[in-house]
Motif scaffolding. Sequence first.
Motif, PDB file in Angstrom:
ATOM      1  N   GLN A  63       0.867  -1.177   0.000  1.00  0.00           N
ATOM      2  CA  GLN A  63       0.000   0.000   0.000  1.00  0.00           C
ATOM      3  C   GLN A  63       0.896   1.215   0.000  1.00  0.00           C
ATOM      4  O   GLN A  63       1.905   1.263   0.707  1.00  0.00           O
ATOM      5  N   GLY A  64       0.541   2.216  -0.818  1.00  0.00           N
ATOM      6  CA  GLY A  64       1.348   3.414  -0.893  1.00  0.00           C
ATOM      7  C   GLY A  64       0.509   4.651  -1.128  1.00  0.00           C
ATOM      8  O   GLY A  64      -0.657   4.567  -1.495  1.00  0.00           O
ATOM      9  N   GLN A  65       1.147   5.799  -0.921  1.00  0.00           N
ATOM     10  CA  GLN A  65       0.509   7.081  -1.168  1.00  0.00           C
ATOM     11  C   GLN A  65       1.517   8.006  -1.815  1.00  0.00           C
ATOM     12  O   GLN A  65       2.657   8.097  -1.386  1.00  0.00           O
ATOM     13  N   GLN A  66       1.082   8.695  -2.871  1.00  0.00           N
ATOM     14  CA  GLN A  66       1.900   9.693  -3.565  1.00  0.00           C
ATOM     15  C   GLN A  66       3.275   9.149  -3.933  1.00  0.00           C
ATOM     16  O   GLN A  66       4.295   9.787  -3.751  1.00  0.00           O
ATOM     17  N   GLY A  67       3.286   7.931  -4.431  1.00  0.00           N
ATOM     18  CA  GLY A  67       4.529   7.330  -4.915  1.00  0.00           C
ATOM     19  C   GLY A  67       5.432   6.763  -3.838  1.00  0.00           C
ATOM     20  O   GLY A  67       6.511   6.252  -4.144  1.00  0.00           O
ATOM     21  N   ALA A  68       5.029   6.836  -2.578  1.00  0.00           N
ATOM     22  CA  ALA A  68       5.847   6.313  -1.475  1.00  0.00           C
ATOM     23  C   ALA A  68       5.165   5.086  -0.875  1.00  0.00           C
ATOM     24  O   ALA A  68       3.951   5.069  -0.700  1.00  0.00           O
ATOM     25  N   LEU A  69       5.942   4.075  -0.547  1.00  0.00           N
ATOM     26  CA  LEU A  69       5.425   2.848   0.045  1.00  0.00           C
ATOM     27  C   LEU A  69       5.027   3.102   1.500  1.00  0.00           C
ATOM     28  O   LEU A  69       5.846   3.532   2.302  1.00  0.00           O
ATOM     29  N   SER A  70       3.741   2.854   1.826  1.00  0.00           N
ATOM     30  CA  SER A  70       3.266   3.026   3.206  1.00  0.00           C
ATOM     31  C   SER A  70       3.532   1.779   4.030  1.00  0.00           C
ATOM     32  O   SER A  70       3.985   1.863   5.160  1.00  0.00           O
ATOM     33  N   TRP A  71       3.206   0.597   3.445  1.00  0.00           N
ATOM     34  CA  TRP A  71       3.457  -0.657   4.126  1.00  0.00           C
ATOM     35  C   TRP A  71       3.471  -1.797   3.123  1.00  0.00           C
ATOM     36  O   TRP A  71       2.955  -1.692   2.020  1.00  0.00           O
ATOM     37  N   LYS A  72       4.094  -2.901   3.552  1.00  0.00           N
ATOM     38  CA  LYS A  72       4.022  -4.141   2.781  1.00  0.00           C
ATOM     39  C   LYS A  72       3.753  -5.279   3.762  1.00  0.00           C
ATOM     40  O   LYS A  72       4.158  -5.222   4.921  1.00  0.00           O
ATOM     41  N   LEU A  73       3.040  -6.276   3.280  1.00  0.00           N
ATOM     42  CA  LEU A  73       2.660  -7.382   4.142  1.00  0.00           C
ATOM     43  C   LEU A  73       2.902  -8.688   3.402  1.00  0.00           C
ATOM     44  O   LEU A  73       2.447  -8.858   2.273  1.00  0.00           O
ATOM     45  N   LEU A  74       3.644  -9.588   4.043  1.00  0.00           N
ATOM     46  CA  LEU A  74       3.873 -10.927   3.519  1.00  0.00           C
ATOM     47  C   LEU A  74       2.994 -11.901   4.287  1.00  0.00           C
ATOM     48  O   LEU A  74       2.792 -11.744   5.492  1.00  0.00           O
ATOM     49  N   ALA A  75       2.451 -12.918   3.592  1.00  0.00           N
ATOM     50  CA  ALA A  75       1.612 -13.916   4.254  1.00  0.00           C
ATOM     51  C   ALA A  75       1.733 -15.245   3.532  1.00  0.00           C
ATOM     52  O   ALA A  75       1.990 -15.287   2.326  1.00  0.00           O
ATOM     53  N   THR A  76       1.536 -16.325   4.282  1.00  0.00           N
ATOM     54  CA  THR A  76       1.631 -17.659   3.667  1.00  0.00           C
ATOM     55  C   THR A  76       0.412 -17.975   2.817  1.00  0.00           C
ATOM     56  O   THR A  76       0.504 -18.720   1.853  1.00  0.00           O
ATOM     57  N   GLU A 100       8.593  11.532   7.624  1.00  0.00           N
ATOM     58  CA  GLU A 100       9.478  12.003   6.552  1.00  0.00           C
ATOM     59  C   GLU A 100      10.780  11.205   6.504  1.00  0.00           C
ATOM     60  O   GLU A 100      11.369  11.042   5.435  1.00  0.00           O
ATOM     61  N   ASP A 101      11.238  10.718   7.659  1.00  0.00           N
ATOM     62  CA  ASP A 101      12.491   9.955   7.687  1.00  0.00           C
ATOM     63  C   ASP A 101      12.257   8.454   7.492  1.00  0.00           C
ATOM     64  O   ASP A 101      13.173   7.651   7.638  1.00  0.00           O
ATOM     65  N   ARG A 102      10.991   8.065   7.155  1.00  0.00           N
ATOM     66  CA  ARG A 102      10.661   6.678   6.790  1.00  0.00           C
ATOM     67  C   ARG A 102      11.044   5.683   7.881  1.00  0.00           C
ATOM     68  O   ARG A 102      11.663   4.646   7.630  1.00  0.00           O
ATOM     69  N   GLU A 171      -1.969   2.375  23.326  1.00  0.00           N
ATOM     70  CA  GLU A 171      -2.129   3.163  22.093  1.00  0.00           C
ATOM     71  C   GLU A 171      -0.799   3.862  21.814  1.00  0.00           C
ATOM     72  O   GLU A 171      -0.238   4.503  22.698  1.00  0.00           O
ATOM     73  N   ILE A 172      -0.296   3.733  20.584  1.00  0.00           N
ATOM     74  CA  ILE A 172       0.986   4.351  20.226  1.00  0.00           C
ATOM     75  C   ILE A 172       0.779   5.265  19.023  1.00  0.00           C
ATOM     76  O   ILE A 172       0.286   4.825  17.981  1.00  0.00           O
ATOM     77  N   ASN A 173       1.150   6.527  19.178  1.00  0.00           N
ATOM     78  CA  ASN A 173       1.160   7.472  18.070  1.00  0.00           C
ATOM     79  C   ASN A 173       2.529   7.371  17.408  1.00  0.00           C
ATOM     80  O   ASN A 173       3.541   7.732  17.995  1.00  0.00           O
ATOM     81  N   LEU A 174       2.563   6.849  16.182  1.00  0.00           N
ATOM     82  CA  LEU A 174       3.843   6.616  15.525  1.00  0.00           C
ATOM     83  C   LEU A 174       4.554   7.917  15.174  1.00  0.00           C
ATOM     84  O   LEU A 174       5.785   7.961  15.126  1.00  0.00           O
ATOM     85  N   ALA A 175       3.809   8.964  14.912  1.00  0.00           N
ATOM     86  CA  ALA A 175       4.426  10.232  14.526  1.00  0.00           C
ATOM     87  C   ALA A 175       5.128  10.894  15.700  1.00  0.00           C
ATOM     88  O   ALA A 175       6.244  11.385  15.574  1.00  0.00           O
ATOM     89  N   THR A 176       4.477  10.888  16.873  1.00  0.00           N
ATOM     90  CA  THR A 176       5.044  11.566  18.038  1.00  0.00           C
ATOM     91  C   THR A 176       5.757  10.616  18.995  1.00  0.00           C
ATOM     92  O   THR A 176       6.437  11.063  19.914  1.00  0.00           O
ATOM     93  N   ARG A 177       5.533   9.287  18.795  1.00  0.00           N
ATOM     94  CA  ARG A 177       6.077   8.234  19.656  1.00  0.00           C
ATOM     95  C   ARG A 177       5.509   8.307  21.066  1.00  0.00           C
ATOM     96  O   ARG A 177       6.085   7.772  22.009  1.00  0.00           O
ATOM     97  N   GLN A 178       4.376   8.952  21.229  1.00  0.00           N
ATOM     98  CA  GLN A 178       3.700   8.988  22.520  1.00  0.00           C
ATOM     99  C   GLN A 178       2.922   7.696  22.711  1.00  0.00           C
ATOM    100  O   GLN A 178       2.338   7.166  21.780  1.00  0.00           O
ATOM    101  N   MET A 179       2.927   7.204  23.960  1.00  0.00           N
ATOM    102  CA  MET A 179       2.295   5.941  24.281  1.00  0.00           C
ATOM    103  C   MET A 179       1.324   6.160  25.433  1.00  0.00           C
ATOM    104  O   MET A 179       1.654   6.817  26.417  1.00  0.00           O
ATOM    105  N   LEU A 180       0.099   5.599  25.284  1.00  0.00           N
ATOM    106  CA  LEU A 180      -0.914   5.706  26.313  1.00  0.00           C
ATOM    107  C   LEU A 180      -1.373   4.300  26.676  1.00  0.00           C
ATOM    108  O   LEU A 180      -1.824   3.545  25.818  1.00  0.00           O
ATOM    109  N   ALA A 181      -1.223   3.931  27.956  1.00  0.00           N
ATOM    110  CA  ALA A 181      -1.588   2.596  28.435  1.00  0.00           C
ATOM    111  C   ALA A 181      -2.797   2.695  29.355  1.00  0.00           C
ATOM    112  O   ALA A 181      -2.971   3.684  30.063  1.00  0.00           O
ATOM    113  N   ALA A 182      -3.640   1.625  29.330  1.00  0.00           N
ATOM    114  CA  ALA A 182      -4.828   1.620  30.180  1.00  0.00           C
ATOM    115  C   ALA A 182      -5.126   0.194  30.632  1.00  0.00           C
ATOM    116  O   ALA A 182      -4.879  -0.755  29.901  1.00  0.00           O
ATOM    117  N   GLY A 183      -5.673   0.048  31.831  1.00  0.00           N
ATOM    118  CA  GLY A 183      -6.108  -1.247  32.344  1.00  0.00           C
ATOM    119  C   GLY A 183      -4.981  -2.087  32.906  1.00  0.00           C
ATOM    120  O   GLY A 183      -4.165  -2.611  32.160  1.00  0.00           O
TER     121      GLY A 183
END
Length: 201
Positions: A63-76, A100-102, A171-183
């Motif tokens: 899956q990609g956006q604007q010519g950049a690869l967002s993710w790839k998934l391998l499966a059996t 931006e730094d991929r 919950e992890i925000n990948l952009a900010t690397r902030q993590m919120l835990a509950a329970g």
Amino acid sequence: MKRRPALISLLILSIGLAVGMAVKRMYFTDPESSVQQADQTNKTQQELIDESSIKAEDIELVQGQQGALSWKLLATSAKYNQGQGLVGVERPQLTAFYGEDRKEVYVRGDRGIVDQRKDNLTLYENVGGRFGDMELEAKEMEYLGSAEMVYLKGGVTVRRPDMTLTADTVEINLATRQMLAAGNVVALLASNNLEGTPFKE
């Protein structure tokens, strides 16, 4: 006085339209198509995938956006519901790229579901992976590509060089690397001064 006939005509026209629409709904709509649409809405993603006749072995989804690869998934193996844009996968391995730094996120599990239309992935059972210097374990992980968010559920463990955290959900925000835990949150902090700490590389 001249306006009254016009108002009466408009009233008669409105009533006629309403009655006509009601008659059309009652007698001319296809009840089977209405039932089919309701059935499709009420079914779970897994049920929709199980109905699919399209199957493949050893696949790679990208899956990609604007010519950049967002993710790839391998499966059996995979099952594909083309109408809903859903893919059920076995032994998935996800590599996602964000920012931006991929930066890279790697996660694997026993099975999963890919919603291509929403750019969402859900992995189930024995989920484990890494994100920078963090190692992740959980029963379920949901990755929202467009929002750059990761949600971990069920017996979650997050390990970093300075900490081990367990919780019901994280919950992890990948952009900010902030993590919120509950329970049932428990955090074990490791001192950098301890020579025998298992968190040191």
